[in-house]
Design a protein around this motif. Structure first.
Motif, short mmCIF file in Angstrom:
data_model
loop_
_atom_site.label_atom_id
_atom_site.label_comp_id
_atom_site.label_asym_id
_atom_site.label_seq_id
_atom_site.Cartn_x
_atom_site.Cartn_y
_atom_site.Cartn_z
N HIS A 55 0.82 -1.20 0.00
CA HIS A 55 0.00 0.00 0.00
C HIS A 55 0.86 1.26 0.00
CE1 HIS A 55 -3.57 -2.38 0.67
NE2 HIS A 55 -2.99 -2.97 1.69
N VAL A 56 0.38 2.27 -0.74
CA VAL A 56 0.99 3.59 -0.71
C VAL A 56 0.10 4.47 0.16
CG1 VAL A 56 1.66 5.61 -2.05
CG2 VAL A 56 2.06 3.32 -2.96
N ALA A 57 0.67 5.02 1.22
CA ALA A 57 -0.10 5.88 2.12
C ALA A 57 -0.08 7.33 1.66
CB ALA A 57 0.45 5.78 3.54
N LEU A 58 1.08 7.79 1.16
CA LEU A 58 1.23 9.20 0.81
C LEU A 58 2.17 9.32 -0.38
CD1 LEU A 58 0.84 12.24 1.40
CD2 LEU A 58 2.67 12.06 3.10
N CYS A 59 1.75 10.10 -1.36
CA CYS A 59 2.56 10.35 -2.56
C CYS A 59 2.84 11.85 -2.65
CB CYS A 59 1.83 9.86 -3.80
SG CYS A 59 2.73 10.11 -5.35
N LEU A 60 4.11 12.24 -2.50
CA LEU A 60 4.53 13.63 -2.58
C LEU A 60 5.29 13.86 -3.88
CD1 LEU A 60 5.90 14.10 1.08
CD2 LEU A 60 3.63 14.69 0.21
N VAL A 61 4.88 14.86 -4.65
CA VAL A 61 5.55 15.18 -5.91
C VAL A 61 5.98 16.64 -5.88
CG1 VAL A 61 5.29 15.39 -8.41
CG2 VAL A 61 4.24 13.46 -7.20
N GLY A 62 7.25 16.88 -6.17
CA GLY A 62 7.78 18.23 -6.17
C GLY A 62 7.19 19.09 -7.27
N ASN A 63 7.17 20.38 -7.02
CA ASN A 63 6.56 21.31 -7.95
C ASN A 63 7.23 21.27 -9.32
OD1 ASN A 63 4.50 23.27 -8.26
ND2 ASN A 63 6.02 24.90 -8.24
#
Length: 558
Positions: A55-63
């Motif tokens: 499972h992926v809980a959080l996906c952060l992508v840079g601007n």
């Protein structure tokens, strides 16, 4: 299955090093931190994790990544890990650049991201961690991983086990389900003992209830024991935002309050996965979480709740209001607030229901419209609200298509709006047409429109706003309580006939003294969560005044 994953995709290596270090220090024991080098690597990792059942809980992508092709990462995350939280990682000065700010707002409005997250400063950046923790809490709630989760064990997914899950869902109770012949199901049944019967409800403390009735579940939810012999100061019918607000303010001001609802808490708001424009919640709040917190707040002030009991009749007896309940004793009160809400008509198309908040919206486009510049937008409905929505959207969108089932706009829309719609460039009206399908890869991309002859046409679509009417839940009320032609409750200056007192009715008082209305069931109300909360709060002042008419304030027990 390994630890749930927090993924960071950031083109600036210095920034990703800082983010990774802080995430590993704070969350490394419970989460696996992954930092793919670019969007392509992130997409491959998302697919790999989905394939392995992780499972992926959080996906952060840079601007900077998002500007190039990071939107594809979010779309793939939504498709392969639909419960993962998605946030755009931005520098602190991002709002200085209007273009960047518009990019973020558009991504949020169309459901591509849940929110943005400012890059962390020197460790420990508690502001950064507060935001991350909130994302992880929402993910855990949706995954039924919080400690107060109720487990249902059933023979199959349907039948009574499904009914129980629906009841728990209506109360915003965290719950999960397992089949009786699964490994976990057999384990829970063994712990429950030889007398356990299906479906089995396993409470957070380990105790169990076999084949629970609605009354038993109401007892578990804390139903008051002596409602039939207690006279309440205030009876609230309905536990949506208006009813919960009335309960909080009434109980906090010393009134003895009972809230009755045939389901659970939250009303229509509970179906909102994320309310973005509610005051004080900059990252948005789910309707279920907002309702649950309001319920806890009202309970702390002393309000009592009776769930799973349907109100069947309201009568005036011996100067008191008596609410008769279909499956329980009558309730007596000195004043009543009707916050029964309304049932909003839905399209009922599964592929579109799955995209609510990701391009599909029920209700008007007040907060989304400015982010739809240059987009193709559709509005479904033939009434005034649909016409007003189309006019508002036309200020921003490339093209607005108004989809009307009737043969003409004038069938249900005021003539002044018909003229305005027909005169506005950029609005296309399609009569005798309905939305019969649509889909997209993680967000709305296309709609299927069907005409009266049964022919279908697939069109590109960036957003869909559905305004096809609502039915107030007021059919059970006595004729003495006046309603408009649609069934909404008349209050205040709209009460023109039959008012029995020398004074005029208060602003939210119905045609029956001491019976008030708040929220979506009231004629002329604004169909917004914040407006319903405001009505629930403001009506309590009028309740105090009518109670003062019955007895002096000093004689009442605070």
């Amino acid at each position: 299955m390994g630890l749930p994953v927090i993924m960071v995709v950031e083109g600036n290596r210095g920034a990703v090093t800082s983010v990774e270090a802080q995430l590993r220090e704070r969350y490394g024991a419970s989460y696996r931190i992954e930092c793919p080098v670019d969007a392509d690597a992130a997409g491959a990792l998302l697919d790999q994790l989905a394939g392995s059942g992780d499972h992926v809980a959080l996906c952060l992508v840079g601007n900077s990544v998002y500007e190039r092709n990071g939107a594809d990462v979010f779309d793939r995350a939504r498709r392969t890990h639909p419960q993962a939280k998605r946030a755009l990682l931005v520098p602190p000065n991002v709002w200085v650049d209007p273009g960047q700010a518009d990019l973020i707002r558009a991504a949020m409005a169309l459901g591509r991201i849940d929110h943005f997250l400012l890059e962390p400063g020197p460790p420990p950046d508690e502001v950064f961690h507060e935001a991350v923790s909130n994302f992880l809490l929402e993910w855990a709630r949706e995954r039924r991983l919080v400690p107060d989760t109720v487990t249902i064990v059933g023979e199959d997914w349907s039948g009574r086990a499904y009914e129980i899950r629906s009841v728990l869902e209506s109360c915003a109770v965290s719950h999960d389900f397992c089949l009786a012949d699964s490994e976990r199901g057999r384990e829970l049944l063994a712990k429950a003992g030889p007398d356990a019967r299906l479906p089995l409800m396993v409470l957070p403390d380990g105790s169990t209830i076999s084949d629970p009735t609605n009354a038993e579940m109401a007892t578990v939810a804390g139903a008051p024991e002596a409602i039939g012999t207690t006279t309440y100061d205030l009876l609230v019918v309905g536990s949506g935002p208006a009813g919960l607000s009335a309960a909080v303010y009434g109980a906090s001001e010393g009134l003895r309050v009972l809230v009755v609802d045939s389901g659970g808490i939250g009303g229509q708001a509970r179906s909102s996965s994320l309310i973005r424009n509610y005051l004080g919640f900059s990252r948005g709040v789910s309707g279920g979480r907002l309702a649950q917190q309001a319920y806890e707040q009202a309970s702390l002030f002393g309000a009592e709740f009776l769930f799973f009991h349907r109100a069947s009749e309201l009568v005036l007896e011996d100067g008191l209001m008596r609410l008769r309940i279909a499956d329980g004793p009558a309730v007596s009160a000195r004043a009543v607030i009707l916050a029964t809400g309304a049932s909003y008509r839905r399209l009922g198309i599964p592929s579109l229901e799955a995209l609510i908040g990701a391009g599909v919206f029920y209700g008007g486009p007040v907060s989304e419209a400015p982010t739809l510049a240059g987009k193709d937008v559709f509005v479904v409905g033939g009434g005034n609200s649909a016409g007003q929505a189309a006019l508002h959207l036309a200020r921003y969108a490339r093209q607005v298509t108004l989809v009307v089932r009737a043969s003409s706009l004038g069938a249900a829309m005021s003539q002044y709006l018909v003229r305005a719609v027909e005169a506005t460039p950029g609005i296309v009206v399609r009569t005798e047409t309905a939305v019969c399908g649509g889909d997209g890869d993680g967000r709305l991309e296309r709609l299927v429109l069907c005409d009266a002859a049964g022919g279908g046409q697939t069109l590109p679509a960036d957003a869909l706003f559905v305004l096809i009417g609502a039915r107030p839940l007021t059919d059970w009320l006595p004729p003495a309580i006046a309603r408009d032609r649609h069934g909404f409750l008349l209050t205040g200056e709209d009460v023109r006939e039959g008012w029995p007192l020398a004074r005029r009715p208060f602003a939210q008082e119905t045609s029956v003294p001491r019976v008030f209305a708040a929220g979506d069931a009231r004629h002329g109300s604004i169909k917004r969560v914040a407006a319903a909360v405001g009505e629930g709060a403001s009506v309590v002042q009028a309740v105090h005044q009518v109670l003062d008419e019955l007895e002096p304030p000093a004689d009442r027990v605070a």
